[in-house]
Design a protein around this motif. Structure first.
Motif, PDB file in Angstrom:
ATOM      1  N   THR A  15      -6.394   4.706  -8.092  1.00 52.87           N
ATOM      2  CA  THR A  15      -5.104   4.109  -8.454  1.00 52.87           C
ATOM      3  C   THR A  15      -5.295   3.236  -9.683  1.00 52.87           C
ATOM      4  OG1 THR A  15      -4.448   4.067  -6.124  1.00 52.87           O
ATOM      5  CG2 THR A  15      -3.191   2.699  -7.648  1.00 52.87           C
ATOM      6  N   GLY A  16      -4.531   3.496 -10.725  1.00 46.23           N
ATOM      7  CA  GLY A  16      -4.671   2.755 -11.971  1.00 46.23           C
ATOM      8  C   GLY A  16      -4.056   1.366 -11.907  1.00 46.23           C
ATOM      9  N   MET A  17      -4.393   0.550 -12.908  1.00 44.78           N
ATOM     10  CA  MET A  17      -3.881  -0.814 -12.979  1.00 44.78           C
ATOM     11  C   MET A  17      -2.360  -0.836 -13.083  1.00 44.78           C
ATOM     12  SD  MET A  17      -4.342  -4.114 -13.166  1.00 44.78           S
ATOM     13  CE  MET A  17      -6.023  -4.488 -13.640  1.00 44.78           C
ATOM     14  N   ALA A  18      -1.798   0.050 -13.916  1.00 44.05           N
ATOM     15  CA  ALA A  18      -0.342   0.071 -14.102  1.00 44.05           C
ATOM     16  C   ALA A  18       0.376   0.370 -12.793  1.00 44.05           C
ATOM     17  CB  ALA A  18       0.029   1.109 -15.161  1.00 44.05           C
ATOM     18  N   THR A  19      -0.177   1.278 -12.019  1.00 47.12           N
ATOM     19  CA  THR A  19       0.428   1.629 -10.727  1.00 47.12           C
ATOM     20  C   THR A  19       0.379   0.450  -9.771  1.00 47.12           C
ATOM     21  OG1 THR A  19      -0.198   3.951 -10.978  1.00 47.12           O
ATOM     22  CG2 THR A  19       0.304   3.190  -8.761  1.00 47.12           C
ATOM     23  N   ARG A  20      -0.731  -0.256  -9.737  1.00 44.37           N
ATOM     24  CA  ARG A  20      -0.859  -1.428  -8.869  1.00 44.37           C
ATOM     25  C   ARG A  20       0.149  -2.509  -9.281  1.00 44.37           C
ATOM     26  NH1 ARG A  20      -6.550  -1.359  -6.540  1.00 44.37           N
ATOM     27  NH2 ARG A  20      -7.641   0.302  -7.619  1.00 44.37           N
ATOM     28  N   LEU A  21       0.257  -2.749 -10.588  1.00 41.80           N
ATOM     29  CA  LEU A  21       1.189  -3.757 -11.085  1.00 41.80           C
ATOM     30  C   LEU A  21       2.634  -3.380 -10.756  1.00 41.80           C
ATOM     31  CD1 LEU A  21      -0.385  -4.553 -14.573  1.00 41.80           C
ATOM     32  CD2 LEU A  21      -0.383  -6.021 -12.552  1.00 41.80           C
ATOM     33  N   LEU A  22       2.971  -2.110 -10.934  1.00 41.29           N
ATOM     34  CA  LEU A  22       4.325  -1.640 -10.649  1.00 41.29           C
ATOM     35  C   LEU A  22       4.646  -1.785  -9.165  1.00 41.29           C
ATOM     36  CD1 LEU A  22       6.905  -0.383 -11.733  1.00 41.29           C
ATOM     37  CD2 LEU A  22       5.869   1.875 -11.421  1.00 41.29           C
ATOM     38  N   ALA A  23       3.683  -1.466  -8.313  1.00 44.37           N
ATOM     39  CA  ALA A  23       3.888  -1.603  -6.870  1.00 44.37           C
ATOM     40  C   ALA A  23       4.082  -3.069  -6.488  1.00 44.37           C
ATOM     41  CB  ALA A  23       2.705  -1.014  -6.111  1.00 44.37           C
ATOM     42  N   GLY A  24       3.284  -3.957  -7.090  1.00 44.32           N
ATOM     43  CA  GLY A  24       3.407  -5.384  -6.810  1.00 44.32           C
ATOM     44  C   GLY A  24       4.749  -5.938  -7.244  1.00 44.32           C
ATOM     45  N   CYS A  25       5.215  -5.534  -8.432  1.00 46.37           N
ATOM     46  CA  CYS A  25       6.523  -5.983  -8.919  1.00 46.37           C
ATOM     47  C   CYS A  25       7.645  -5.471  -8.030  1.00 46.37           C
ATOM     48  CB  CYS A  25       6.733  -5.518 -10.358  1.00 46.37           C
ATOM     49  SG  CYS A  25       5.707  -6.355 -11.583  1.00 46.37           S
ATOM     50  N   ASP A  42       0.826  -1.216   0.000  1.00 51.35           N
ATOM     51  CA  ASP A  42       0.000   0.000   0.000  1.00 51.35           C
ATOM     52  C   ASP A  42       0.857   1.262   0.000  1.00 51.35           C
ATOM     53  OD1 ASP A  42      -2.440  -1.299  -0.084  1.00 51.35           O
ATOM     54  OD2 ASP A  42      -2.622  -1.421   2.097  1.00 51.35           O
ATOM     55  N   SER A  43       1.968   1.229   0.754  1.00 48.65           N
ATOM     56  CA  SER A  43       2.843   2.399   0.813  1.00 48.65           C
ATOM     57  C   SER A  43       3.502   2.662  -0.534  1.00 48.65           C
ATOM     58  CB  SER A  43       3.923   2.199   1.891  1.00 48.65           C
ATOM     59  OG  SER A  43       3.347   2.056   3.166  1.00 48.65           O
ATOM     60  N   VAL A  44       3.980   1.607  -1.188  1.00 43.43           N
ATOM     61  CA  VAL A  44       4.616   1.761  -2.499  1.00 43.43           C
ATOM     62  C   VAL A  44       3.587   2.179  -3.544  1.00 43.43           C
ATOM     63  CG1 VAL A  44       5.872   0.545  -4.328  1.00 43.43           C
ATOM     64  CG2 VAL A  44       6.457   0.129  -1.935  1.00 43.43           C
ATOM     65  N   LYS A  45       2.379   1.631  -3.427  1.00 41.44           N
ATOM     66  CA  LYS A  45       1.307   2.004  -4.356  1.00 41.44           C
ATOM     67  C   LYS A  45       0.997   3.494  -4.242  1.00 41.44           C
ATOM     68  CE  LYS A  45      -2.909   0.787  -3.412  1.00 41.44           C
ATOM     69  NZ  LYS A  45      -4.139  -0.018  -3.187  1.00 41.44           N
ATOM     70  N   GLN A  46       0.950   3.997  -3.019  1.00 37.44           N
ATOM     71  CA  GLN A  46       0.715   5.427  -2.815  1.00 37.44           C
ATOM     72  C   GLN A  46       1.871   6.263  -3.352  1.00 37.44           C
ATOM     73  OE1 GLN A  46      -0.051   5.958   1.364  1.00 37.44           O
ATOM     74  NE2 GLN A  46      -1.941   4.741   1.334  1.00 37.44           N
TER      75      GLN A  46
END
Length: 305
Positions: free
Chosen positions: A114-124, A100-104
């Protein structure tokens, strides 16, 4: 199944970090035998052992578990648990607790959603960082889980500490990070499959007002996340398991391990152990996410005003 209600003040990043590690340990304690069964099925056909054990064949999840109990004793189901718990305290804390912190951090200022690309980037990102920190514990865990395919005299390590020490002495410090690249690839995929799917499913259920933000909602979202993660990550997981369990020099690289697997078993070999993988990952996700949500809420509610 109502659980704790969301606190008025959301949990801090530190609370999420601690809660994720604790939830990962709870999930491992509940599902570790399934993980061990998955590893045995993935390496089956690769390890050649003395006659007393070479005739042992694992068939299906229940068959694998019953065979292990019959031939090695019930304790074999939890072989490598110490390293597994050590792994979760560092691995889950980073990849889940910091998501959640990285996603923010990646979300543009002023953005409503929060867009899909941002979620994917945070997960990676969190998945890769977690692997870099926790890889030695994963190597030791896999080797202990696979050790039942060898005779007692051929087993490499007497305990968890001995495993770390022996690997570093015989294979160098790099041996503790064996399979890091395929593991980063695997966990980037799994992190996206788990966290992003869970995030999206939970948001969709809440936005559609089909469920409230509580245990049943977390259960449904976690089950879907576990299935998606298993489908996309199984091929990388099989290669990772075989490469990390290999003796020095058996494979030149993760790519050579993949090619050897395809030559020996064909494309179907990439999904060896799929059923126990799904049973393990699906149940692990359910236990972990439900525990994680409740633990972070408990910590937030217990925080002094």
């Amino acid at each position: 199944m109502v659980g704790l209600k969301p606190p008025e003040v959301p949990p801090t990043a530190a609370m999420k970090f601690v809660s994720a590690g604790m939830a990962g340990c709870v999930a491992d304690l509940c599902t570790f035998p399934l993980d061990t069964a998955k590893v045995r099925l993935q390496i089956q056909g690769e390890v050649r052992t003395p006659r007393t054990l070479s005739s042992v064949e694992y068939r299906g999840v229940l068959g694998t578990l019953s065979t292990m109990v019959r031939t090695e004793g019930a304790r074999s189901l939890y072989s490598g648990l110490a390293a597994g718990l050590q792994r979760q305290m560092s691995f889950a804390s980073i990849r889940i607790g910091l998501y959640d912190s990285v996603k923010q951090l990646y979300t543009p200022k002023g953005a409503e959603n929060t867009g899909m690309a941002t979620r994917l980037l945070a997960g990676c990102t969190t998945g890769a960082v977690a692997v870099a920190c926790a890889q030695p514990t994963d190597v030791v865990k896999v080797r202990f889980q696979a050790s039942g395919a060898q005779s007692d005299n051929a087993r490499r390590y007497s305990g968890t500490v001995d495993a770390y020490r022996t690997i570093a002495r015989e294979e160098g410090v790099r041996g503790l990070w064996r399979g890091t690249l395929p593991n980063i690839a695997r966990n980037a995929i799994i992190n996206c499959g788990e966290l992003v799917t869970y995030d999206l499913l939970k948001d969709a259920l809440l936005r559609a007002q089909l469920m409230t933000d509580n245990v049943p909602c977390h259960f449904v979202a976690a089950f879907g996340a576990g299935f998606c993660a298993t489908v996309v990550a199984s091929p990388v997981d099989v290669v990772k398991t075989r490469y990390m369990n290999a003796r020095p020099g058996q494979y030149r690289s993760a790519l050579s391990c993949l090619l050897a697997l395809l030559v020996q078993d064909g494309p179907a070999g990439l999904y060896k152990g799929f059923v126990p993988s799904f049973l393990r990952l699906g149940s692990w996700n359910v236990v972990m996410f439900v525990s994680y949500e409740q633990l972070q809420r408990a910590l937030a509610l217990a925080r002094p005003a």
